[in-house]
Design an enzyme around this catalytic site. Structure first.
Site, PDB file in Angstrom:
ATOM      1  N   ASP A 106       0.808  -1.219   0.000  1.00 23.55           N
ATOM      2  CA  ASP A 106       0.000   0.000   0.000  1.00 23.55           C
ATOM      3  C   ASP A 106       0.840   1.268   0.000  1.00 23.55           C
ATOM      4  O   ASP A 106       0.349   2.347   0.279  1.00 23.55           O
ATOM      5  CB  ASP A 106      -0.953   0.013   1.197  1.00 23.55           C
ATOM      6  CG  ASP A 106      -0.240  -0.206   2.534  1.00 23.55           C
ATOM      7  OD1 ASP A 106       1.007  -0.183   2.541  1.00 23.55           O
ATOM      8  OD2 ASP A 106      -0.930  -0.401   3.541  1.00 23.55           O
ATOM      9  N   LYS A 148       1.758  20.155   9.933  1.00 29.11           N
ATOM     10  CA  LYS A 148       2.178  18.799   9.566  1.00 29.11           C
ATOM     11  C   LYS A 148       3.684  18.688   9.291  1.00 29.11           C
ATOM     12  O   LYS A 148       4.116  18.293   8.197  1.00 29.11           O
ATOM     13  CB  LYS A 148       1.385  18.313   8.351  1.00 29.11           C
ATOM     14  CG  LYS A 148      -0.117  18.296   8.572  1.00 29.11           C
ATOM     15  CD  LYS A 148      -0.859  17.827   7.344  1.00 29.11           C
ATOM     16  CE  LYS A 148      -2.359  17.822   7.587  1.00 29.11           C
ATOM     17  NZ  LYS A 148      -3.123  17.387   6.403  1.00 29.11           N
TER      18      LYS A 148
END
Length: 229
Positions: A106, A148
């Site tokens: 993934d 972030k």
């Protein structure tokens, strides 16, 4: 050089989409995750890939065999979930080289695989990425906000590995690398970490991850990156 793609997961956090579609075939910007990964390995000259599949494995095989991706594919099919270590142990019969790459099924990234070959038994690590904004303080006064940020004091597993075939003796028939094989190698001081910073990296585990990954693919011109050497 060969690579193993660990593509046997159920993708439970992507239900109900994964009730009908295996996670590796979930499309991102018009291409399934597994096609992005195969093209990524091909960019670095790796054209022999073993796909470890379990859930809806035949659907994955039929899709890939309908494409002309310019690589040689083998399939290691799990009748029951084996974990990342167990999947590699089962697929190792297809590896006839001393060293090989492994990627979680993934992960979409542009990190340079050539750097990972500096040492055998290497794990690609990237700075810890927080999904929250950080508030910088001076006493009780707010100095600034940082959205972030990458936290370079902490490093996270990027899910891309360069392993020596001798590692097979430390692989269980069922279990994950992170809590079985890697602790053994780390205790023997034979596990290396290769640091990457400022790279495009995304693990797709949720619908929000899909949205974010598509934005990153576009922003990083990822398709163009894969088409050039």
């Amino acid at each position: 050089m060969k690579a193993i793609l660990l593509s046997g997961g159920f993708g439970k956090r992507l239900k109900p989409l994964t009730d009908y579609l295996p996670k590796p075939l979930i499309p991102l910007c018009n291409y399934p995750i597994i096609e992005w990964q195969i093209r990524y390995f091909k960019k670095f000259g790796i054209k022999e890939i073993i796909v470890c599949a379990g859930y809806r494995a035949e659907q994955i095989r039929k899709h890939l065999e309908s494409k002309n991706l310019g690589v040689q594919l083998e399939y290691s099919i799990e009748k029951e979930p084996l974990g990342t270590a167990g999947a590699i142990k089962k697929a190792i019969k297809y590896i006839d080289t001393d060293d090989f790459f492994v990627a979680n099924g993934d992960v979409i990234t542009n990190l340079d695989l050539r750097k990972l070959k500096m040492h055998r038994n290497s794990v690609a690590v990237i700075p810890l990425r927080t999904t929250f904004g950080i508030v910088h303080l001076n006493g009780v006064k707010v100095e600034r906000f940082e959205e972030k940020p990458e936290m370079f004091d902490y490093w996270m597993n990027a899910g891309i590995y360069y392993l020596n075939k001798d590692v097979v003796r430390h692989l269980p028939k069922n279990g994950n690398l992170e809590n079985t094989t890697f602790p053994v190698l780390a205790a023997r001081r034979t596990l290396n970490a290769i640091k990457y910073s400022n790279v495009f990296w995304k693990s797709v585990d949720s619908y929000k991850d899909m949205e974010d990954c598509e934005s990153l693919i576009i922003a990083n011109h990822y398709e163009k990156f894969l088409s050039t050497k």
